[in-house]
Motif scaffolding. Structure first.
Motif, short mmCIF file in Angstrom:
data_model
loop_
_atom_site.label_atom_id
_atom_site.label_comp_id
_atom_site.label_asym_id
_atom_site.label_seq_id
_atom_site.Cartn_x
_atom_site.Cartn_y
_atom_site.Cartn_z
N ALA A 101 51.82 -22.96 -16.98
CA ALA A 101 51.16 -21.44 -18.27
C ALA A 101 51.41 -21.66 -19.62
O ALA A 101 51.36 -23.07 -20.29
N ARG A 105 64.06 -19.80 -12.52
CA ARG A 105 63.85 -19.29 -13.10
C ARG A 105 63.86 -20.36 -14.71
O ARG A 105 65.09 -20.93 -14.98
N THR A 132 55.03 -16.97 -13.43
CA THR A 132 54.90 -15.77 -14.79
C THR A 132 55.48 -16.45 -15.81
O THR A 132 57.26 -16.69 -15.78
N LYS A 149 48.76 -19.01 -10.16
CA LYS A 149 48.78 -17.39 -10.23
C LYS A 149 49.20 -16.47 -9.16
O LYS A 149 48.43 -16.98 -7.89
N SER A 165 56.74 -15.96 -20.30
CA SER A 165 57.20 -14.72 -20.29
C SER A 165 57.36 -15.52 -22.22
O SER A 165 57.91 -16.63 -21.80
N HIS A 183 47.70 -18.70 -15.99
CA HIS A 183 47.97 -19.20 -15.43
C HIS A 183 46.95 -19.88 -15.15
O HIS A 183 45.79 -20.28 -14.63
N GLN A 206 59.34 -18.16 -14.45
CA GLN A 206 59.54 -17.43 -13.51
C GLN A 206 58.41 -18.31 -11.88
O GLN A 206 57.91 -17.15 -11.89
N THR A 216 48.98 -14.55 -21.47
CA THR A 216 48.65 -15.57 -20.73
C THR A 216 47.99 -15.89 -19.71
O THR A 216 47.00 -15.03 -19.98
#
Length: 128
Positions: free
Chosen positions: A49, A19, A69, A65, A71, A60, A82, A58
């Motif tokens: 992203a 992460r 992720t 994809k 955020s 990607h 992540q 969002t």
């Protein structure tokens, strides 16, 4: 002016997870969308992203994809990436970037030229 500092990179085996974090300071964090890019040796910088100012939208890249992720936590002035199911092809320097606008869509998210602020990058290396 905005300062961006990435962290969380490192060496991981294929199939593993990392992460990344990007801490922002300066201009109000919720004023702008954020993005992640990466650049592998000998290759051009590649969009990974993007996320709108409020996290409501969002985007990607097809190459990540379902595995990566993006955020953000505006209370912490931080955006995250992540990364799961990593492969050696994900090896690159990862950069976070602050967009010129609060939101974006399509190519408005993926072009490096629409980002005004850049971090120094963090190395991600995935071993096979």
């Amino acid at each position: 002016q905005v300062q961006l500092v990435e962290s969380g990179g490192g060496l991981v085996q294929a199939g593993g997870s990392l992460r990344l974090s990007c801490a922002a300071s300066g201009r109000a964090f919720s004023d702008y969308a954020m993005g992640w890019f990466r650049q592998a040796p000998g290759k051009e910088r590649e969009f990974v992203a993007a996320i709108a100012w409020n996290g409501g939208s969002t985007y990607h890249a097809d190459s990540v994809k379902g595995r990566f992720t993006i955020s953000r936590d505006n209370a912490k002035n931080t955006v995250y990436l992540q990364m799961n199911s990593l492969t050696p092809e994900d090896t690159a320097v990862y950069y976070c970037a602050g967009h010129r606008s609060a939101g974006c869509s399509g190519s408005g998210c993926s072009r490096a030229s629409v980002y005004a602020y850049w971090g120094q990058g963090t190395q991600v290396t995935v071993s096979s």
